[in-house]
Motif scaffolding. Structure first.
Motif, PDB file in Angstrom:
ATOM      1  N   TRP A 193      -7.564  -3.884   4.252  1.00 57.42           N
ATOM      2  CA  TRP A 193      -7.970  -3.239   2.997  1.00 57.42           C
ATOM      3  C   TRP A 193      -9.279  -3.817   2.486  1.00 57.42           C
ATOM      4  O   TRP A 193     -10.193  -3.080   2.117  1.00 57.42           O
ATOM      5  CB  TRP A 193      -6.871  -3.401   1.945  1.00 57.42           C
ATOM      6  CG  TRP A 193      -7.260  -2.796   0.635  1.00 57.42           C
ATOM      7  CD1 TRP A 193      -7.147  -1.495   0.251  1.00 57.42           C
ATOM      8  CD2 TRP A 193      -7.879  -3.483  -0.470  1.00 57.42           C
ATOM      9  NE1 TRP A 193      -7.640  -1.308  -1.020  1.00 57.42           N
ATOM     10  CE2 TRP A 193      -8.099  -2.517  -1.486  1.00 57.42           C
ATOM     11  CE3 TRP A 193      -8.255  -4.805  -0.693  1.00 57.42           C
ATOM     12  CZ2 TRP A 193      -8.684  -2.843  -2.704  1.00 57.42           C
ATOM     13  CZ3 TRP A 193      -8.839  -5.135  -1.910  1.00 57.42           C
ATOM     14  CH2 TRP A 193      -9.043  -4.153  -2.894  1.00 57.42           C
ATOM     15  N   ARG A 194      -9.396  -5.138   2.476  1.00 56.23           N
ATOM     16  CA  ARG A 194     -10.627  -5.778   1.991  1.00 56.23           C
ATOM     17  C   ARG A 194     -11.828  -5.363   2.816  1.00 56.23           C
ATOM     18  O   ARG A 194     -12.948  -5.238   2.289  1.00 56.23           O
ATOM     19  CB  ARG A 194     -10.501  -7.307   2.035  1.00 56.23           C
ATOM     20  CG  ARG A 194      -9.992  -7.950   0.770  1.00 56.23           C
ATOM     21  CD  ARG A 194     -10.352  -9.437   0.745  1.00 56.23           C
ATOM     22  NE  ARG A 194     -11.784  -9.641   0.676  1.00 56.23           N
ATOM     23  CZ  ARG A 194     -12.462  -9.778  -0.460  1.00 56.23           C
ATOM     24  NH1 ARG A 194     -11.845  -9.723  -1.627  1.00 56.23           N
ATOM     25  NH2 ARG A 194     -13.759  -9.979  -0.440  1.00 56.23           N
TER      26      ARG A 194
ATOM     27  N   ALA B 243      -3.361   2.885  -0.276  1.00 54.67           N
ATOM     28  CA  ALA B 243      -4.295   3.205   0.799  1.00 54.67           C
ATOM     29  C   ALA B 243      -3.631   3.925   1.969  1.00 54.67           C
ATOM     30  O   ALA B 243      -4.282   4.704   2.668  1.00 54.67           O
ATOM     31  CB  ALA B 243      -4.967   1.925   1.288  1.00 54.67           C
TER      32      ALA B 243
ATOM     33  N   ILE C  41       0.803  -1.223   0.000  1.00 55.71           N
ATOM     34  CA  ILE C  41       0.000   0.000   0.000  1.00 55.71           C
ATOM     35  C   ILE C  41       0.831   1.266   0.000  1.00 55.71           C
ATOM     36  O   ILE C  41       0.284   2.360   0.139  1.00 55.71           O
ATOM     37  CB  ILE C  41      -0.961   0.036   1.215  1.00 55.71           C
ATOM     38  CG1 ILE C  41      -0.205  -0.101   2.531  1.00 55.71           C
ATOM     39  CG2 ILE C  41      -2.029  -1.021   1.084  1.00 55.71           C
ATOM     40  CD1 ILE C  41      -1.091  -0.024   3.756  1.00 55.71           C
TER      41      ILE C  41
ATOM     42  N   LEU D 198     -12.248   1.671  -0.172  1.00 59.68           N
ATOM     43  CA  LEU D 198     -11.707   2.865   0.485  1.00 59.68           C
ATOM     44  C   LEU D 198     -11.824   3.996  -0.528  1.00 59.68           C
ATOM     45  O   LEU D 198     -10.869   4.347  -1.215  1.00 59.68           O
ATOM     46  CB  LEU D 198     -10.257   2.619   0.908  1.00 59.68           C
ATOM     47  CG  LEU D 198     -10.070   1.604   2.034  1.00 59.68           C
ATOM     48  CD1 LEU D 198      -8.609   1.208   2.164  1.00 59.68           C
ATOM     49  CD2 LEU D 198     -10.585   2.152   3.361  1.00 59.68           C
TER      50      LEU D 198
ATOM     51  N   PHE E  77      -4.570  -1.304  -3.017  1.00 62.25           N
ATOM     52  CA  PHE E  77      -3.658  -2.334  -2.520  1.00 62.25           C
ATOM     53  C   PHE E  77      -2.891  -2.795  -3.742  1.00 62.25           C
ATOM     54  O   PHE E  77      -3.493  -3.235  -4.719  1.00 62.25           O
ATOM     55  CB  PHE E  77      -4.449  -3.480  -1.897  1.00 62.25           C
ATOM     56  CG  PHE E  77      -3.708  -4.263  -0.845  1.00 62.25           C
ATOM     57  CD1 PHE E  77      -3.688  -3.831   0.475  1.00 62.25           C
ATOM     58  CD2 PHE E  77      -3.051  -5.434  -1.165  1.00 62.25           C
ATOM     59  CE1 PHE E  77      -3.020  -4.560   1.452  1.00 62.25           C
ATOM     60  CE2 PHE E  77      -2.380  -6.164  -0.198  1.00 62.25           C
ATOM     61  CZ  PHE E  77      -2.365  -5.722   1.122  1.00 62.25           C
TER      62      PHE E  77
ATOM     63  N   GLY F  61      -8.324   4.307  -2.385  1.00 61.48           N
ATOM     64  CA  GLY F  61      -7.163   3.696  -1.748  1.00 61.48           C
ATOM     65  C   GLY F  61      -6.887   2.313  -2.306  1.00 61.48           C
ATOM     66  O   GLY F  61      -7.728   1.408  -2.226  1.00 61.48           O
TER      67      GLY F  61
ATOM     68  N   LEU G  88      -5.757   0.134   8.944  1.00 60.15           N
ATOM     69  CA  LEU G  88      -4.619   0.418   8.073  1.00 60.15           C
ATOM     70  C   LEU G  88      -3.718   1.483   8.682  1.00 60.15           C
ATOM     71  O   LEU G  88      -2.491   1.399   8.586  1.00 60.15           O
ATOM     72  CB  LEU G  88      -5.112   0.877   6.701  1.00 60.15           C
ATOM     73  CG  LEU G  88      -5.619  -0.234   5.778  1.00 60.15           C
ATOM     74  CD1 LEU G  88      -6.246   0.366   4.535  1.00 60.15           C
ATOM     75  CD2 LEU G  88      -4.512  -1.198   5.403  1.00 60.15           C
TER      76      LEU G  88
ATOM     77  N   ILE H  45     -10.112   1.744   7.448  1.00 58.42           N
ATOM     78  CA  ILE H  45      -9.068   2.760   7.367  1.00 58.42           C
ATOM     79  C   ILE H  45      -8.340   2.918   8.688  1.00 58.42           C
ATOM     80  O   ILE H  45      -7.138   3.204   8.724  1.00 58.42           O
ATOM     81  CB  ILE H  45      -9.664   4.107   6.895  1.00 58.42           C
ATOM     82  CG1 ILE H  45      -8.568   5.103   6.501  1.00 58.42           C
ATOM     83  CG2 ILE H  45     -10.608   4.677   7.932  1.00 58.42           C
ATOM     84  CD1 ILE H  45      -7.836   4.739   5.253  1.00 58.42           C
TER      85      ILE H  45
ATOM     86  N   HIS I 140      -3.859  -6.850   4.040  1.00 56.86           N
ATOM     87  CA  HIS I 140      -4.832  -7.209   3.011  1.00 56.86           C
ATOM     88  C   HIS I 140      -6.235  -7.317   3.609  1.00 56.86           C
ATOM     89  O   HIS I 140      -7.212  -6.831   3.018  1.00 56.86           O
ATOM     90  CB  HIS I 140      -4.419  -8.520   2.344  1.00 56.86           C
ATOM     91  CG  HIS I 140      -5.375  -9.000   1.293  1.00 56.86           C
ATOM     92  ND1 HIS I 140      -6.104 -10.153   1.434  1.00 56.86           N
ATOM     93  CD2 HIS I 140      -5.723  -8.465   0.092  1.00 56.86           C
ATOM     94  CE1 HIS I 140      -6.866 -10.326   0.360  1.00 56.86           C
ATOM     95  NE2 HIS I 140      -6.652  -9.319  -0.469  1.00 56.86           N
TER      96      HIS I 140
END
Length: 322
Positions: free
Chosen positions: A235-236, A292, A17, A49, A66, A64, A243, A240, A232
């Motif tokens: 992100w999925r 992201a 990211i 995102l 990946f 955002g 992350l 936020i 991951h």
């Protein structure tokens, strides 16, 4: 309690990211990869995102990305599809033309070498070098082929080798996917920075942090793989806050110089460009696709645009349904 240095997870963060070119280049410079698997139409779409930033007449969709994804991460959310359709053009970290330049692998390998003619064995402690040679030998790779490269390159290469059996691929990354879609749809696409700048960010990491990162990686590779899975999953899930915790908080505390060059300086360079897209005359809408990590936290693009007075709203149908 043994404290794990940030630098061990830095390679995973950069590949996933942080820097779009790193995933593509590390994959190209390594061993050949399997052909991408076709998307799974039955898989659930990732929670996007995605933010809409607007003024009186223009909209920027901020997405955002990946940079390493799996076939199961497709198809994308209907929210992303709608924003893509509405956008007249797309902007990525680096333009598709530069990403697809066939000379990139040579540039990447040149940047990874030692300007002073040094060797990896000159900068790594002997136990680390010996352990790395064992790891490389187990993978059927001659250690001599890596001795001319700096630790950051070796770390990224090792992590890419770990990521591929898990199904991750730079060719399946969100930015690469949308570059292809933009080309097929005839939408113009450009970049926020040059490939050379991203190479400079990679090559500019302090040598002591590079050494720590590679040492930790060869001693506990399962930790780096776990970190990649955690990033991951966040992100999925469109998380936020997770992350920010995984990719930013520890980096700010333990490697502030790396955080400054990878994240803060680049965000500061991008914000005037984003403001220009919003302030320019006309009603063209733009989709901007960046790692992201660049959206999260007080130094992120979302907060920067809010502080500049623009309307910033998250687009997330899945979030509203919760």
């Amino acid at each position: 309690m043994r404290i794990r240095p940030l630098s061990q997870s830095l390679a995973a963060t950069v590949l996933a990211i942080g820097l779009s070119f790193a995933a593509s280049a590390a994959e190209s410079a390594g061993t050949a990869t399997e052909p991408p698997v076709q998307p799974d139409a039955s898989a659930s779409a990732p929670v996007p995102l995605l933010w809409q930033v607007s003024d009186d007449d223009n909209t920027v969709y901020l997405l955002g990305a990946f940079h390493l994804l799996k076939a199961a991460d497709y198809p994308l959310s209907a929210d992303v599809d709608a924003a893509f359709e509405d956008a007249e053009r797309l902007v990525f970290e680096v333009s598709p033309e530069q990403i697809d330049d066939p000379s990139n692998t040579a540039k990447f390998l040149q940047a990874a070498g030692y300007a002073d003619g040094g060797k990896l064995s000159d900068v790594l402690p002997s136990p680390t070098y010996d352990r790395l040679a064992t790891v490389m030998g187990g993978a059927g790779l001659p250690m001599a082929a890596f001795d001319r490269f700096e630790p950051w390159f070796v770390s990224l290469s090792l992590l890419m080798g770990m990521a591929q059996p898990l199904g991750f691929s730079g060719e399946q990354g969100l930015d690469r996917h949308l570059m292809v879609r933009a080309r097929e749809a005839g939408k113009p696409a450009s970049g926020l920075e040059t490939l050379e700048h991203q190479l400079g960010v990679l090559d500019g990491a302090p040598m002591d942090e590079q050494v720590i990162g590679l040492t930790e990686l060869v001693e506990a590779p399962e930790e780096a793989a776990r970190k990649l899975d955690e990033l991951h999953a966040a992100w999925r899930g469109g998380d936020i806050e997770a992350l920010e915790r995984l990719a930013i908080d520890e980096m700010k505390e333990k490697t502030p110089e790396t955080y400054r060059t990878v994240n803060v300086e680049r965000n500061q360079a991008w914000l005037p460009q984003l403001r220009g897209m919003l302030d320019e005359a006309g009603e063209d809408d733009v989709m901007v696709v960046v790692g992201a990590m660049h959206l999260a936290g007080d130094d992120g693009l979302i907060e920067g645009l809010r502080e500049a007075g623009y309307r910033v709203e998250r687009i997330c149908s899945a979030c509203a349904a919760d």
